[in-house]
Write an enzyme that holds these catalytic residues in place. Structure first.
Site, mmCIF file in Angstrom:
data_model
loop_
_atom_site.group_PDB
_atom_site.id
_atom_site.type_symbol
_atom_site.label_atom_id
_atom_site.label_comp_id
_atom_site.label_asym_id
_atom_site.label_seq_id
_atom_site.Cartn_x
_atom_site.Cartn_y
_atom_site.Cartn_z
ATOM 1 N N SER A 284 0.853 -1.182 0.000
ATOM 2 C CA SER A 284 0.000 0.000 0.000
ATOM 3 C C SER A 284 0.891 1.235 0.000
ATOM 4 O O SER A 284 1.988 1.231 0.577
ATOM 5 C CB SER A 284 -0.899 0.007 1.241
ATOM 6 N N LYS A 290 0.000 -3.616 5.180
ATOM 7 C CA LYS A 290 -0.944 -4.322 4.316
ATOM 8 C C LYS A 290 -0.252 -5.308 3.377
ATOM 9 O O LYS A 290 0.849 -5.072 2.891
ATOM 10 C CB LYS A 290 -1.759 -3.324 3.479
ATOM 11 N N ASN A 292 -1.975 -6.823 0.272
ATOM 12 C CA ASN A 292 -3.167 -6.929 -0.561
ATOM 13 C C ASN A 292 -3.080 -8.133 -1.501
ATOM 14 O O ASN A 292 -2.018 -8.413 -2.059
ATOM 15 C CB ASN A 292 -3.332 -5.656 -1.403
ATOM 16 N N ARG A 324 -18.251 -6.808 -47.451
ATOM 17 C CA ARG A 324 -17.229 -6.303 -46.543
ATOM 18 C C ARG A 324 -17.867 -5.141 -45.817
ATOM 19 O O ARG A 324 -18.349 -4.212 -46.433
ATOM 20 C CB ARG A 324 -15.957 -5.873 -47.283
#
Length: 482
Positions: A284, A290, A292, A324
């Site tokens: 973080s 943290k 994560n 096309r």
């Protein structure tokens, strides 16, 4: 300026760019042109020696991708400006005056070249994707076998439902990936050859008076490039593209399911699993503590983008007007490449996640116990209700439901003890012994066919298990078990 993926972290990888980036597309277009020159020379429809000249001129390092992209606005596709450059390089390299220019793009049209080039890109991307996908399924199969008897709680509509096993959860993850992988492995990547309007008119003129036909040349080009032959041009029938998109989207769906589950199970209040750690990952910018679950975040972000992209392919296919189209073809390109990028990147992240996933059986047991014996109410009712006589107009099943309802009326922390007490009161001991009641309230005795379901799932996809790809020892597949 080149898009380096600053806002697309899931696919911002040199390995992904090498297979799906602009230079990879450019190289594929040049491969098609060089391959076609080789086919013409082999068929005696272009001067001897010219294929080597075209192949030398088709070196991607000779070309400025950004300049070609800018000039592509003039004709609406990158083949047109690239051809101008290719012809210039061929003329410069044809020092022997072989007439090598006759081998460049003869009887082809831009869509032939670009469709075929995108099939080349897709074939290479899918091959790389399948390598990572098999790595992930090998690891999941190892988890399924290692944790065949590891008890967990099953969840339904976010609530605890019944006893489950982590082995079956892993096997179900495996099944989604393996089924999608089988779709990918069964894909065809067809060559495109139709000429200016899909009638092969120019090719017919080219082959008049020879033993060749436009169809035989198309087959030769497919063989030259390692693509699938096709019985007819598919320039307005886009099933080859939508089938590829569907298989890629299915892979992203299966990967997203796994990532979503891991994101929930790795919450601090759940802590049933954890992603493998790596330096600098999961950090973080503000909170140093943290970790994560970034691998799962990236995989889930890819999965959430998939449905819109495959819908774009189907929208294009459904509006491919005339011989096309005026815009639908152009709509295809970014969607198809986006799916290839997301699928390839997600498979790589998922493989790392699966091979290093940490599983914490103690937390699985703790969370299983949160609902207490109420979790076994379904099994108790099935076994005990037939033993009870009707009382006051209420069946045995109704009486046991009364026990559950009364239990739910007390605080959650008291429900386990309360349920067992009320159950013991409602069912006479001569009808149900204490030992039999204890068996009914043991989660290990109510996982049904969990182990057999997992075994059958793994057996259904032998090409995606360690039985054919790797070791039978889950520890040698990188899986970690707490």
């Amino acid at each position: 300026m080149t898009d380096e993926g600053l806002l697309s972290p899931v696919s911002a990888s040199p390995s992904v760019a090498a297979v799906t980036g602009d230079r990879a597309v450019l190289a594929a277009i040049l491969d098609v042109e060089a391959g076609w020159a080789a086919v013409l020379v082999a068929a005696g429809l272009a001067p001897e020696g010219t294929a080597a000249v075209v192949a030398s001129a088709a070196d991607p390092d000779r070309y400025d991708v950004a300049d070609i992209a800018h000039r592509a606005q003039g004709g609406g596709n990158p083949v047109i400006p690239l051809l101008n450059d290719l012809r210039r390089h061929v003329a410069a390299l044809d020092t022997a005056g072989l007439g090598a220019g006759k081998a460049v793009h003869t009887s082809l049209t831009s869509q032939d070249v670009l469709d075929t080039a995108l099939m080349l890109v897709a074939r290479k991307a899918v091959a790389a994707l399948l390598t990572d996908l098999r790595g992930a399924t090998n690891a999941l199969a190892a988890l399924a076998e290692h944790h065949a008897a590891t008890l967990a709680v099953g969840r339904s509509l976010t609530q605890h439902s019944l006893p489950y096993t982590f082995g079956l959860r892993s096997a179900q993850w495996f099944q989604g990936l393996a089924a999608a992988g089988r779709q990918l492995a069964e894909l065809d990547f067809p060559v495109q050859f139709g000429g200016a309007a899909g009638t092969l008119a120019a090719g017919t003129v080219l082959t008049q008076g020879t033993s060749h036909t436009p169809f035989s040349l198309a087959d030769d080009l497919a063989s030259q490039l390692g693509l699938a032959p096709t019985p007819a041009p598919w320039h307005t029938n886009r099933l080859a593209v939508t089938a590829l998109g569907n298989a890629l989207a299915a892979t992203l769906d299966a990967a997203g399911k796994i990532a979503t589950d891991v994101l929930f199970m790795s919450r601090p209040e759940v802590t049933e699993v954890a992603e493998p750690r790596a330096a600098g990952r999961g950090v973080s910018s503000a909170m140093p503590q943290k970790q994560n679950p970034v691998l799962s975040v990236l995989v889930r972000s890819a999965a959430l983008q998939g449905p819109q992209l495959v819908a774009q392919l189907h929208l294009a296919a459904a509006t491919f007007n005339d011989e096309r189209p005026d815009a639908a073809w152009h709509l295809e390109w970014p969607a198809l490449r986006g799916l290839l990028r997301l699928g390839l990147a997600a498979a790589g992240h998922l493989r790392e996640l699966a091979e290093g996933l940490q599983v914490f059986p103690a937390a699985l047991t703790r969370n299983l116990g949160l609902a207490g014996p109420l979790l076994l109410a379904e099994g108790v009712s099935a076994a005990v209700a037939p033993l009870l006589s009707e009382r006051a107009g209420r069946s045995g099943k109704d009486q046991l439901q009364d026990v559950v309802d009364q239990t739910l009326a007390v605080p959650a922390e008291d429900q386990g003890v309360t349920y067992q007490r009320l159950l013991r009161t409602a069912v006479p001991q001569e009808l149900l012994s204490d030992d039999r009641l204890a068996d009914l309230l043991d989660p290990a005795n109510y996982v049904g066919q969990a182990a057999e379901i997992a075994r059958r799932i793994l057996a259904a996809y032998p090409e995606f298990t360690h039985a054919r790809h790797g070791s039978a020892d889950p520890r040698q597949n990188g899986a970690t078990h707490g």
